[in-house]
Each structure stands twice: as C-alpha cells, then as structure tokens.
Design an enzyme around this catalytic site. Structure first.
Site, PDB file in Angstrom:
ATOM      1  CD  GLU A  51       3.245   0.895  32.527  1.00  0.00           C
ATOM      2  OE1 GLU A  51       3.971   2.425  32.768  1.00  0.00           O
ATOM      3  OE2 GLU A  51       2.235   0.127  32.457  1.00  0.00           O
ATOM      4  CD1 TRP A  54       0.629  -7.022 -11.034  1.00  0.00           C
ATOM      5  CD2 TRP A  54       0.803  -4.981  -9.379  1.00  0.00           C
ATOM      6  NE1 TRP A  54      -0.678  -6.753 -10.383  1.00  0.00           N
ATOM      7  CE2 TRP A  54      -0.043  -6.035  -9.446  1.00  0.00           C
ATOM      8  CE3 TRP A  54       1.717  -4.672  -8.456  1.00  0.00           C
ATOM      9  CZ2 TRP A  54      -1.039  -5.431  -8.082  1.00  0.00           C
ATOM     10  CZ3 TRP A  54       0.526  -4.089  -7.450  1.00  0.00           C
ATOM     11  CH2 TRP A  54      -0.502  -4.210  -7.615  1.00  0.00           C
TER      12      TRP A  54
END
Length: 368
Positions: A57, A175
C-alpha cells in the site's frame, strides 16, 4: 455478499499478479499487492518485496500521490493496523483520503484480524472484502497456515527410481534424478523459509542445502537480483555432534541452526530418546517465524515426520530408472499392521520435469 464489477475483478487480478513478484523475497511476511484507481485509470500500484521494507500500500500510495484522494484501493490482504517495522497501512490509506478499499481477504494474523478493516470503516471509508479470496489465499498458503494453526507448512522432498529406491545397496545415490529435476528443487527450496535435514544426509552427500542462483529457472533470474533472493535457514539435526567445519555446508551462503543438546537450538528428546520433531517444528514457527519448512533427508526422518502427521505435502521426483529391491527404500518403517492403517494420498499435481515425473501429494492422515 458484496457486489463486484468487472473493473473490480480486473484490478484485483492485477494486484494478485503484483503480489507474486515477492514470492522469493518476502518471507516471513506474506506476498501482498495493491492497485489504486481513479475511475478506470490505475494511478498507483505496488507490492511488498521484503520484510522491514514498505508494504504494498505504501508503494502504491507514493505512486498515486494526491490522486489517491477519493480513489479505490485494491489490496490482496487486509491492510495492517499495527506498528511493526513499518507504520500501519490502514492509517496511510486514511491519511491519503481514499474513498473505497477492496480487500481480497481478511488477515488471519492475530495482530490484524479485522482491525485494519475496522479502522478504515471507522474513518468513513467504504470497505468490501472477499473478492477473489481463493486466489489471494493461494499467494500465501504457508503464511496463512502458521497464522491460523501456529504450525508451519511442511513439504517433504524425496527422489527415487521408478521402483522406489533412493540409493544402491552400497549407498551410491548421485544422481538418481536429472539436472532439470534438481533445478526444480532449487526453485522450491527458494520458496521456503527453512530447510530441515540431518547430519547424516549432510555428511553422506556433502550437501550445502542452500539456494544456488545459477540453478534457478531463467524466469526467476530475469525477475530478481541475486542478492534479493533469500537463503533459507538450514536446520540440521545433529544429536551426535557429527558436523564439522570442513563440510560444504559451512562454506556456502546462508544461516545454520544445529539442533543438538549443545546446538544453537537445544534438542528436546521424546520418550524414545530421539529429537522431538513436533516440538522442533513448533519452535521454528514461534521462535524463528518459519512459515514454510522444506525437508530433505533420508528414509528415517521421512518416516518419522509422516508417522507424527507433520508432513502437509510430499514432493516426490521419480526417475525412469530401475535399481532393484536390494537398494535403499524411499521411506523407513511405519509400523503398519493392517491395510486400514495405510496412509492415503491426495494427488495434487503430476508434472514431467525433464525425463523425471514430479508428484505433489497431500497425506490424508487418519484420526487417532
């Protein structure tokens, strides 16, 4: 039920889009956007970028200047009513003499919780609440959960082969998933306030558990400066005091909380002599303002978190690989003896990420 025009909907959608710009920077504060209009013209707009800096705001009012007088302000979350690190936004809107404020939703923060709306109405400003509330709630699921329940939103990340194995029998695991999946993990890590893991995981993988800028999606890199993207707090369970300074963990950016009987967080032990995870999660919420807790660890911590009902969402990456039953399983023992005890999952999303499949699911815990 308040009546909202097409213009109201369009402006609130704009405010929601603005709020999303704070996704990787605002925690522990919520993502908030604000648009100020005179008739059909936008005269001011802004979003909250970082805790301690001006709220949405304030940015919008600064841009609007004198044109805020008599204007309509659209805000994705009720304007704050209390003095914190910044003055209350409700007071700013009153001083600017806006005529109308449209809030997507009331703020569940006990320090606000309708007081901002009350301040505005007491000042003679028309206030309407509830426009696109579901969309506004989707901006801040973790913040809302902590405010409404006192508990952080907990995501448990796991990765496995298609047959549910996380490592070979000899412990090799890097991985399993693709670079694309690992980049996706970086994006989700960056949304969290803290990452929870164990010293075993950190030592076995020499894991840094931080957010690596180079591995974030290009869309994120194009929207943020590297120094603005927050590093989650790294919370490491280290009851046996196994962490040592040579680990990559200590050579990478980001704060660390070691949980042990001599650590930065004193471990409370449960009846089995293990770290009391329920107590720890509560402490992270109350003492460290953690809205969103991201968990990366092995099968033992995963099963403990699930057994205690602490996991709100599973994020599971399945790689198109087969590793065999002599590998290491995804989740440790749950101690189930009947099919009626099995934990059902509500599948929220299934997406292919590179060659891998990412499943997001919500555990449906049974009443004890």
């Amino acid at each position: 039920m308040a009546e909202f025009s097409a213009q109201d909907h369009a402006m609130m959608l704009r405010a929601i889009k603005l709020a999303q710009r704070g996704t990787y920077t605002t925690a522990p504060n919520p993502n908030v956007g604000c648009v100020i209009t005179q008739g059909d013209e936008i005269v001011g707009e802004g979003y909250h970028a970082k805790a301690g800096e001006p709220h949405a705001e304030v940015h919008a009012l600064r841009m609007a200047g004198e044109r805020a007088q008599g204007a309509t302000a659209y805000v994705t979350l009720e304007p704050c009513s209390h003095y914190g690190r910044t003055p209350p936004c409700a007071e700013g809107l009153i001083k600017a003499k806006v005529a109308r404020v449209v809030c997507a939703m009331q703020d569940p923060n006990p320090q606000v919780a309708g007081r901002g709306i009350g301040m505005l109405r007491d000042a003679g400003i028309e206030v309407q609440v509830g426009l696109l509330e579901a969309d506004a709630r989707a901006l801040n699921p973790a913040f809302l959960q902590r405010m409404e329940t006192g508990k952080p939103f907990v995501q448990l990340k796991m990765a496995a082969s298609l047959d549910g194995q996380t490592a070979l029998a000899n412990g090799q695991s890097q991985w399993i998933t693709s670079p694309q999946a690992r980049q996706d993990v970086q994006r989700l890590r960056a949304k969290s306030g803290a990452i929870l893991s164990t010293s075993k995981t950190v030592i076995d993988d020499n894991a840094s558990l931080n957010v690596r800028w180079s591995d974030l999606p290009l869309s994120v890199q194009a929207s943020y400066q590297p120094e603005l993207v927050r590093q989650p707090l790294r919370v490491i369970l280290d009851r046996q005091n196994q962490l040592h300074p040579e680990l990559k963990l200590f050579a990478t950016e980001g704060d660390i909380l070691r949980v042990s009987e001599q650590g930065e967080v004193t471990a409370k032990l449960d009846e089995q002599g293990q770290i009391d995870l329920q107590h720890l999660v509560a402490v992270l919420a109350t003492d460290h303002n953690i809205n969103h807790l991201w968990v990366e660890a092995g099968a033992t911590l995963a099963s403990s978190m699930i057994k205690l009902g602490l996991v709100d969402e599973l994020v599971l990456y399945l790689a198109p690989k087969l590793m065999g039953s002599d590998g290491r399983g995804l989740i440790g023992a749950l101690g189930l003896t009947a099919m009626s005890q099995v934990i059902d999952l509500e599948i929220k999303d299934v997406t292919q990420v590179g060659p891998d499949i990412r499943i997001i699911a919500k555990p449906l815990y049974k009443e004890q």
